[in-house]
Design a protein around this motif. Structure first.
Motif, PDB file in Angstrom:
ATOM      1  N   GLN A 126       0.814  -1.214   0.000  1.00 14.57           N
ATOM      2  CA  GLN A 126       0.000   0.000   0.000  1.00 14.57           C
ATOM      3  C   GLN A 126       0.849   1.267   0.000  1.00 14.57           C
ATOM      4  OE1 GLN A 126      -3.359  -0.279  -0.208  1.00 14.57           O
ATOM      5  NE2 GLN A 126      -2.990  -2.493  -0.303  1.00 14.57           N
ATOM      6  N   PHE A 127       2.147   1.124   0.258  1.00 19.60           N
ATOM      7  CA  PHE A 127       3.012   2.302   0.370  1.00 19.60           C
ATOM      8  C   PHE A 127       3.205   2.936  -1.002  1.00 19.60           C
ATOM      9  CE2 PHE A 127       7.236   4.383   0.640  1.00 19.60           C
ATOM     10  CZ  PHE A 127       6.967   5.254   1.688  1.00 19.60           C
ATOM     11  N   GLN A 128       2.999   4.239  -1.096  1.00 23.08           N
ATOM     12  CA  GLN A 128       3.053   4.966  -2.368  1.00 23.08           C
ATOM     13  C   GLN A 128       4.468   5.536  -2.572  1.00 23.08           C
ATOM     14  OE1 GLN A 128      -0.202   7.858  -2.507  1.00 23.08           O
ATOM     15  NE2 GLN A 128      -1.396   6.539  -1.115  1.00 23.08           N
ATOM     16  N   GLU A 129       5.286   4.787  -3.286  1.00 19.44           N
ATOM     17  CA  GLU A 129       6.683   5.176  -3.479  1.00 19.44           C
ATOM     18  C   GLU A 129       6.830   6.544  -4.125  1.00 19.44           C
ATOM     19  OE1 GLU A 129       9.783   2.397  -4.862  1.00 19.44           O
ATOM     20  OE2 GLU A 129       8.151   0.923  -4.984  1.00 19.44           O
ATOM     21  N   GLU A 130       6.163   6.751  -5.248  1.00 19.62           N
ATOM     22  CA  GLU A 130       6.330   7.996  -5.987  1.00 19.62           C
ATOM     23  C   GLU A 130       5.845   9.199  -5.184  1.00 19.62           C
ATOM     24  OE1 GLU A 130       7.999   8.657  -8.721  1.00 19.62           O
ATOM     25  OE2 GLU A 130       8.617   6.551  -8.628  1.00 19.62           O
ATOM     26  N   ASN A 131       4.710   9.016  -4.519  1.00 20.04           N
ATOM     27  CA  ASN A 131       4.173  10.081  -3.666  1.00 20.04           C
ATOM     28  C   ASN A 131       5.201  10.445  -2.588  1.00 20.04           C
ATOM     29  OD1 ASN A 131       2.703  11.703  -1.900  1.00 20.04           O
ATOM     30  ND2 ASN A 131       0.828  10.508  -2.127  1.00 20.04           N
ATOM     31  N   PHE A 132       5.800   9.415  -1.985  1.00 20.60           N
ATOM     32  CA  PHE A 132       6.815   9.618  -0.946  1.00 20.60           C
ATOM     33  C   PHE A 132       8.012  10.390  -1.492  1.00 20.60           C
ATOM     34  CE2 PHE A 132      10.776   7.774   0.860  1.00 20.60           C
ATOM     35  CZ  PHE A 132      10.712   8.338   2.128  1.00 20.60           C
ATOM     36  N   LEU A 133       8.547   9.952  -2.628  1.00 18.71           N
ATOM     37  CA  LEU A 133       9.746  10.581  -3.187  1.00 18.71           C
ATOM     38  C   LEU A 133       9.480  12.023  -3.611  1.00 18.71           C
ATOM     39  CD1 LEU A 133      11.103   7.559  -5.251  1.00 18.71           C
ATOM     40  CD2 LEU A 133      12.040   8.481  -3.123  1.00 18.71           C
ATOM     41  N   GLN A 134       8.299  12.276  -4.164  1.00 18.23           N
ATOM     42  CA  GLN A 134       7.952  13.647  -4.535  1.00 18.23           C
ATOM     43  C   GLN A 134       7.870  14.544  -3.305  1.00 18.23           C
ATOM     44  OE1 GLN A 134       4.365  13.498  -6.869  1.00 18.23           O
ATOM     45  NE2 GLN A 134       5.314  12.288  -8.508  1.00 18.23           N
ATOM     46  N   GLY A 135       7.349  13.999  -2.214  1.00 16.11           N
ATOM     47  CA  GLY A 135       7.257  14.782  -0.979  1.00 16.11           C
ATOM     48  C   GLY A 135       8.613  15.071  -0.371  1.00 16.11           C
ATOM     49  N   VAL A 136       9.510  14.104  -0.462  1.00 17.95           N
ATOM     50  CA  VAL A 136      10.858  14.299   0.097  1.00 17.95           C
ATOM     51  C   VAL A 136      11.642  15.306  -0.728  1.00 17.95           C
ATOM     52  CG1 VAL A 136      13.085  13.183   0.523  1.00 17.95           C
ATOM     53  CG2 VAL A 136      10.958  12.020   1.181  1.00 17.95           C
ATOM     54  N   PHE A 137      11.672  15.092  -2.031  1.00 17.43           N
ATOM     55  CA  PHE A 137      12.515  15.921  -2.903  1.00 17.43           C
ATOM     56  C   PHE A 137      11.715  17.092  -3.470  1.00 17.43           C
ATOM     57  CE2 PHE A 137      14.479  11.685  -2.942  1.00 17.43           C
ATOM     58  CZ  PHE A 137      15.727  12.032  -2.448  1.00 17.43           C
ATOM     59  N   ASP A 138      11.214  17.926  -2.566  1.00 17.18           N
ATOM     60  CA  ASP A 138      10.485  19.111  -3.014  1.00 17.18           C
ATOM     61  C   ASP A 138      11.463  20.252  -3.280  1.00 17.18           C
ATOM     62  OD1 ASP A 138      11.280  20.065  -0.554  1.00 17.18           O
ATOM     63  OD2 ASP A 138       9.268  20.132   0.323  1.00 17.18           O
ATOM     64  N   GLN A 139      10.958  21.448  -3.461  1.00 13.23           N
ATOM     65  CA  GLN A 139      11.812  22.579  -3.839  1.00 13.23           C
ATOM     66  C   GLN A 139      12.749  23.011  -2.720  1.00 13.23           C
ATOM     67  OE1 GLN A 139       8.562  22.610  -3.469  1.00 13.23           O
ATOM     68  NE2 GLN A 139       7.898  24.369  -2.238  1.00 13.23           N
ATOM     69  N   THR A 140      12.505  22.554  -1.493  1.00 10.46           N
ATOM     70  CA  THR A 140      13.354  22.964  -0.363  1.00 10.46           C
ATOM     71  C   THR A 140      14.553  22.046  -0.164  1.00 10.46           C
ATOM     72  OG1 THR A 140      12.192  21.623   1.312  1.00 10.46           O
ATOM     73  CG2 THR A 140      11.259  23.794   0.788  1.00 10.46           C
ATOM     74  N   TRP A 141      14.560  20.876  -0.790  1.00 14.19           N
ATOM     75  CA  TRP A 141      15.548  19.835  -0.492  1.00 14.19           C
ATOM     76  C   TRP A 141      16.992  20.335  -0.590  1.00 14.19           C
ATOM     77  CZ3 TRP A 141      15.654  15.255   1.809  1.00 14.19           C
ATOM     78  CH2 TRP A 141      16.764  14.435   1.628  1.00 14.19           C
ATOM     79  N   GLY A 142      17.308  21.052  -1.611  1.00 15.22           N
ATOM     80  CA  GLY A 142      18.682  21.492  -1.825  1.00 15.22           C
ATOM     81  C   GLY A 142      19.216  22.381  -0.726  1.00 15.22           C
ATOM     82  N   GLN A 143      18.335  23.090  -0.014  1.00 15.36           N
ATOM     83  CA  GLN A 143      18.767  23.994   1.052  1.00 15.36           C
ATOM     84  C   GLN A 143      18.823  23.318   2.419  1.00 15.36           C
ATOM     85  OE1 GLN A 143      16.240  25.223  -1.320  1.00 15.36           O
ATOM     86  NE2 GLN A 143      18.154  25.773  -2.358  1.00 15.36           N
ATOM     87  N   LEU A 144      18.346  22.091   2.529  1.00 19.26           N
ATOM     88  CA  LEU A 144      18.261  21.428   3.833  1.00 19.26           C
ATOM     89  C   LEU A 144      19.606  20.831   4.240  1.00 19.26           C
ATOM     90  CD1 LEU A 144      14.841  19.549   3.482  1.00 19.26           C
ATOM     91  CD2 LEU A 144      15.282  21.827   4.427  1.00 19.26           C
ATOM     92  N   GLU A 145      19.920  20.946   5.529  1.00 16.30           N
ATOM     93  CA  GLU A 145      21.123  20.332   6.081  1.00 16.30           C
ATOM     94  C   GLU A 145      20.819  18.905   6.533  1.00 16.30           C
ATOM     95  OE1 GLU A 145      24.089  21.593   5.783  1.00 16.30           O
ATOM     96  OE2 GLU A 145      23.249  23.375   4.820  1.00 16.30           O
ATOM     97  N   LEU A 146      21.807  18.252   7.119  1.00 20.45           N
ATOM     98  CA  LEU A 146      21.729  16.818   7.415  1.00 20.45           C
ATOM     99  C   LEU A 146      20.479  16.436   8.210  1.00 20.45           C
ATOM    100  CD1 LEU A 146      23.141  13.997   7.455  1.00 20.45           C
ATOM    101  CD2 LEU A 146      24.166  14.713   9.614  1.00 20.45           C
ATOM    102  N   LYS A 147      20.312  17.004   9.395  1.00 23.27           N
ATOM    103  CA  LYS A 147      19.197  16.594  10.248  1.00 23.27           C
ATOM    104  C   LYS A 147      17.865  17.059   9.673  1.00 23.27           C
ATOM    105  CE  LYS A 147      19.699  15.986  14.635  1.00 23.27           C
ATOM    106  NZ  LYS A 147      19.869  16.145  16.105  1.00 23.27           N
ATOM    107  N   GLN A 148      17.883  18.171   8.950  1.00 23.61           N
ATOM    108  CA  GLN A 148      16.650  18.625   8.300  1.00 23.61           C
ATOM    109  C   GLN A 148      16.223  17.660   7.201  1.00 23.61           C
ATOM    110  OE1 GLN A 148      18.330  22.477   7.224  1.00 23.61           O
ATOM    111  NE2 GLN A 148      16.906  23.512   8.599  1.00 23.61           N
TER     112      GLN A 148
END
Length: 370
Positions: free
Chosen positions: A29-51
């Motif tokens: 039932q886990f939605q892989e693509e939905n998950f990956l899109q949520g993780v790699f949004d427009q903010t990803w590049g600015q996030l540090e390790l723990k973020q």
């Protein structure tokens, strides 16, 4: 030109993709693509390790079952599939830290499982802070656990001042609940667990130095090399500070019979990024052989105009009666992320067995200064 690798880059599209695949393998039932899109949004590049780790965790929480124990069952099945990952698996205890604080029993069981694959030393701290008596009781029982990762967590997880972790303020004030855990683990056959015990005692020594010296005096066994290593590592902060009891415990006098002469620093004016050569001589005035711990202190200028001392380790020496030795060390004044430099006078000082001897100054200038 090859790009430098930052620790945060371990959370990459590839590694997070593997995580998504492992979860989908045990939960259709886990939605892989939905998950990956949520993780790699427009903010990803600015996030540090723990973020980045927390962003992964939050998107897991968005797509895993709302029922917390059901979500844990899926994560427990998925984690063993990640055979090629290391630090990246920190997401699993982070999930417990983020979503499990209201379910102590399920969370403690999950932490015990997860820490056999990746350290849960950060996640456990919220449960110590919220449920101190219950959590420390379980951690005491873990000292006999067959898995070394769980035994290590028993010590590492309750360090009062764990770097990058939540400070356990009640244990900073009163570390007595920790001591039975450390007592049980001091003879553990695994070096990494004994080292964790030493790190825990080093934390405690910053607030209760005499207590730690008393404990290690009882533990002392000159014929046990493992114990000697543990004691020396546990005393490292006190040794830098020249604590008399700590010095005595490992065979160094806090009143060495010496003279420190010919203290020199060249050049006496430098710019940020350059280095100085610091040298001095030590003359034994004792009639007996002496064990010396030779360090030096740099008193860095602060924004307020005062100075902050930082001890740098040099070496241990055995000096015969009347013997003279010369110590020379290059020291770079270079930009680092953990220190802010201010232009002006920086002070260098020899330190032997925790005692300072004399001072010399160097003037630090920044680019553009005359």
């Amino acid at each position: 030109m090859e790009e430098s690798f930052a620790l945060k880059d371990m959370f990459s599209k590839e590694s997070v993709g593997v995580l998504a695949q492992s979860i989908a393998a045990v939960d259709p039932q886990f939605q892989e693509e939905n998950f990956l899109q949520g993780v790699f949004d427009q903010t990803w590049g600015q996030l540090e390790l723990k973020q980045r780790m927390r962003q992964i965790t939050i998107n897991l929480g968005r797509l895993l079952p709302e029922d917390y124990p059901s979500a844990l069952k899926i994560l427990k099945k998925a984690l063993p599939l990640l055979t090629e990952q290391g630090f990246e698996k920190m997401v699993f205890p982070d999930y417990v830290e983020t979503y499990g604080l209201e379910d102590w029993k399920s969370s403690i069981q999950a932490i015990e499982f997860f820490t056999q694959h990746v350290s849960a030393e950060f996640a456990i701290r919220l449960f110590i802070a919220r449920y101190p008596e219950e959590t420390l009781k379980v951690m005491l029982s873990w000292v006999n656990h067959p898995h070394p990762g769980v035994r290590r967590l028993a010590s590492e997880g309750c360090r009062p001042r764990l770097p990058w972790g939540l400070r356990l303020r009640e244990l900073v004030v009163d570390p007595s609940p920790i001591l039975p855990i450390l007592e049980k683990l001091k003879n553990d056959p695994r070096e990494e667990i004994r080292r964790s015990v030493a790190n825990n005692l080093n934390d405690i020594s910053k607030d209760h130095p005499d207590l730690v010296v008393e404990i290690l005096s009882r533990w002392q066994d000159p014929d046990d090399s493992d114990r000697c290593r543990l004691i020396k590592h546990a005393l490292r902060t006190l040794l830098k500070a020249g604590h008399p009891g700590a010095m005595s415990l490992i065979g160094f006098s806090s009143t060495p019979e010496i003279r420190v002469e010919n203290i020199r620093l060249e050049p006496r004016e430098i710019h940020l990024g350059e280095e100085v050569i610091f040298s001095f001589e030590i003359l034994s005035t004792s009639r007996e052989e002496q064990q010396l711990m030779v360090d030096y202190v740099v008193h860095f200028l602060k924004a307020s105009g005062t100075h902050s001392p930082k001890v740098f380790k040099l070496s241990q020496k055995t000096l015969k009666p009347g013997e003279r030795i010369k110590i020379t060390r290059k020291h770079g004044i270079k930009p680092i992320t953990t220190r802010t430099y201010y232009p002006g006078v920086q002070i260098f000082q020899p330190q032997v067995n925790g005692v300072g001897f004399g001072k010399v100054e160097v003037t630090l200038k920044f680019p553009g200064q005359v």
